[in-house]
Design a protein around this motif. Structure first.
Motif, PDB file in Angstrom:
ATOM      1  N   THR A  76       9.953  -0.583  12.011  1.00 43.37           N
ATOM      2  CA  THR A  76      10.926  -1.644  11.724  1.00 43.37           C
ATOM      3  C   THR A  76      11.327  -1.656  10.249  1.00 43.37           C
ATOM      4  OG1 THR A  76       9.328  -2.908  13.047  1.00 43.37           O
ATOM      5  CG2 THR A  76      11.329  -4.053  12.336  1.00 43.37           C
ATOM      6  N   THR A  77      10.331  -1.610   9.394  1.00 43.85           N
ATOM      7  CA  THR A  77      10.581  -1.765   7.955  1.00 43.85           C
ATOM      8  C   THR A  77      11.310  -0.534   7.413  1.00 43.85           C
ATOM      9  OG1 THR A  77       8.465  -2.923   7.969  1.00 43.85           O
ATOM     10  CG2 THR A  77       9.460  -2.521   5.821  1.00 43.85           C
ATOM     11  N   LYS A 284      -0.442   4.359   6.110  1.00 44.30           N
ATOM     12  CA  LYS A 284      -0.418   5.828   5.996  1.00 44.30           C
ATOM     13  C   LYS A 284       0.966   6.417   6.230  1.00 44.30           C
ATOM     14  CE  LYS A 284      -5.217   6.801   7.092  1.00 44.30           C
ATOM     15  NZ  LYS A 284      -6.129   7.459   8.036  1.00 44.30           N
TER      16      LYS A 284
HETATM   17  S1  PPS Z   1       6.030  -4.513  11.614  1.00 45.65           S
HETATM   18  O1  PPS Z   1       4.988  -5.359  10.988  1.00 45.65           O
HETATM   19  O2  PPS Z   1       5.855  -4.473  13.064  1.00 45.65           O
HETATM   20  O3  PPS Z   1       7.382  -4.883  11.232  1.00 45.65           O
HETATM   21  O4  PPS Z   1       5.709  -3.039  11.062  1.00 45.65           O
HETATM   22  P1  PPS Z   1       6.680  -1.779  11.119  1.00 45.65           P
HETATM   23  O5  PPS Z   1       7.499  -1.738   9.900  1.00 45.65           O
HETATM   24  O6  PPS Z   1       7.376  -1.717  12.422  1.00 45.65           O
HETATM   25  O7  PPS Z   1       5.645  -0.588  11.117  1.00 45.65           O
HETATM   26  C1  PPS Z   1       4.718  -0.395  10.065  1.00 45.65           C
HETATM   27  C2  PPS Z   1       4.324   1.066  10.106  1.00 45.65           C
HETATM   28  O8  PPS Z   1       5.406   1.858   9.562  1.00 45.65           O
HETATM   29  C3  PPS Z   1       4.931   2.582   8.446  1.00 45.65           C
HETATM   30  N1  PPS Z   1       6.013   2.753   7.457  1.00 45.65           N
HETATM   31  C4  PPS Z   1       6.527   3.949   7.124  1.00 45.65           C
HETATM   32  N2  PPS Z   1       6.260   5.190   7.574  1.00 45.65           N
HETATM   33  C5  PPS Z   1       6.925   6.216   7.016  1.00 45.65           C
HETATM   34  N3  PPS Z   1       7.840   6.062   6.032  1.00 45.65           N
HETATM   35  C6  PPS Z   1       8.148   4.835   5.545  1.00 45.65           C
HETATM   36  N4  PPS Z   1       9.025   4.697   4.578  1.00 45.65           N
HETATM   37  C7  PPS Z   1       7.480   3.711   6.113  1.00 45.65           C
HETATM   38  N5  PPS Z   1       7.510   2.375   5.890  1.00 45.65           N
HETATM   39  C8  PPS Z   1       6.607   1.817   6.713  1.00 45.65           C
HETATM   40  C9  PPS Z   1       3.784   1.743   7.911  1.00 45.65           C
HETATM   41  O9  PPS Z   1       2.969   2.469   7.042  1.00 45.65           O
HETATM   42  C10 PPS Z   1       3.106   1.357   9.234  1.00 45.65           C
HETATM   43  O10 PPS Z   1       2.448   2.453   9.852  1.00 45.65           O
HETATM   44  P2  PPS Z   1       0.912   2.845   9.605  1.00 45.65           P
HETATM   45  O11 PPS Z   1       0.584   3.864  10.644  1.00 45.65           O
HETATM   46  O12 PPS Z   1       0.090   1.611   9.755  1.00 45.65           O
HETATM   47  O13 PPS Z   1       0.863   3.432   8.218  1.00 45.65           O
END
Ligand code: PPS
Length: 321
Positions: A76-77, A284
């Motif tokens: 999402t983010t 991560k």
């Molecule tokens: S939420 O709380 O549901 O809105 O979270 P969401 O943003 O959907 O998901 C969070 C996971 O996305 C990873 N993340 C990223 N991954 C790769 N690149 C970028 N730029 C990025 N930004 C956020 C974040 O680290 C969470 O995954 P995990 O596996 O916990 O690291």
């Protein structure tokens, strides 16, 4: 495990009836963490969100809204930050005007004493980018009536489960996650916030097959080929994308940059929602981290159950980097 570090806020809740649903009114009782989930229309929701669901159901979408819809922890983010860059033509100062939860209102969000996501959205000028984690069946009707564009992002179940487990630890609007084994059992049974991952991804998938206003994307694709996926988003939005904007967007939304960026890393968000002093929101950001958590036995059981729960669906995920 971890302790509940937060001093409880002195706010109170008065429950009242509104259109047959319970609406939480803010007054002067404590904001309590780790409350049990509450079932709304068959879906377990974060207690405070559930208490405010009548407001979410009344949500007024606008025709030019873009909704980012996901099961929790699915990208999402990342997608929101990509969209911010496209909406602001790569102007990183504009994208840094506030924290992500203020720039992209989360319409489900409600905790006592704070502005709700729906209230924030109402005072946000168009064109709005909005966020939800709601299953397709309980999305506020207004999004369909106004024929809004929606981008759904899905992520493979194993990495979602691991990411969600860590999120439960730092987000005290959720109940205690228990051990990893206990959490995994709850995840497989759909007894986590927003319910069954299996139903969420497949129901939105079915909807997207019939509705060209929904773009269905995968987190793993965004990691593997960010440029291709950003182009896909721009085409869906009807937005011109030159190489400069593309490269700026790729760079600005790298995991490293977003993790270091206080406007996207969830520092500064109310700590009952995300307490980054316990652990990072940007954890991560990879595909395949599940291998560090699933035992061989857990993996076998999960795969067997997955085949049963996903049978009949044409949806396929990538679980390896
Ligand atoms: S939420 O709380 O549901 O809105 O979270 P969401 O943003 O959907 O998901 C969070 C996971 O996305 C990873 N993340 C990223 N991954 C790769 N690149 C970028 N730029 C990025 N930004 C956020 C974040 O680290 C969470 O995954 P995990 O596996 O916990 O690291």
């Amino acid at each position: 495990m971890h302790s509940l570090l937060l001093p409880l806020e002195q706010k109170s809740e008065v429950l009242s009836h509104n259109s047959g649903s319970l609406l939480l009114r803010m007054a002067s009782q404590p904001l309590v963490d780790r409350l049990e989930l509450k079932i709304i229309h068959g879906v377990p929701l974060i207690h405070y969100f559930a208490n405010n669901f009548a407001e979410v159901e009344r949500f007024q979408a606008r025709p030019d809204d873009l909704l980012v819809s996901t099961y929790s922890k699915s990208g999402t983010t990342l997608l929101s930050e990509i969209l911010e860059m496209l909406y602001h033509d790569g102007d990183t100062e504009k994208c840094g005007r506030d924290v992500i939860v203020k720039r992209v209102p989360f319409i489900d969000l409600a905790i006592p004493g704070e502005e709700t996501g729906a209230q924030l959205a109402a005072r946000t000028p168009s064109p709005r980018i909005l966020k939800t984690h709601l299953p397709v069946q309980i999305l506020p009707k207004s999004f369909w009536e106004k024929n809004c564009k929606i981008i759904y992002v899905a992520r493979n179940a194993k990495d979602v489960a691991v990411s969600f487990f860590h999120f439960y630890l730092i987000s005290k609007v959720h109940p205690e996650p228990g051990t990893w084994q206990e959490f995994l059992d709850k995840f497989m049974a759909g007894k986590v916030s927003y319910g069954s991952w299996y139903n969420h991804v497949t129901d939105w998938w079915e909807k997207a097959q019939k509705n060209p206003r929904i773009l269905y994307m995968f987190y793993e694709d965004m990691l593997k080929d960010r440029r291709r996926e950003i182009r896909k988003v721009a085409t869906f939005l009807g937005k011109d994308l030159d190489d400069e904007l593309l490269e700026k967007t790729v760079s600005h939304t790298s995991f490293k940059k977003m993790k270091a960026n206080p406007m996207s890393n969830y520092d500064g968000v109310h700590p009952i929602i995300v307490d980054t002093s316990i652990g990072p929101f940007m954890r991560k950001g990879v595909t395949g981290d599940w291998k560090n958590y699933f035992t061989v036995a857990q993996n076998e059981r999960f795969d067997e159950d997955y085949a049963r729960q996903m049978s009949g669906s044409t949806l396929h995920f990538c679980t390896e980097a």
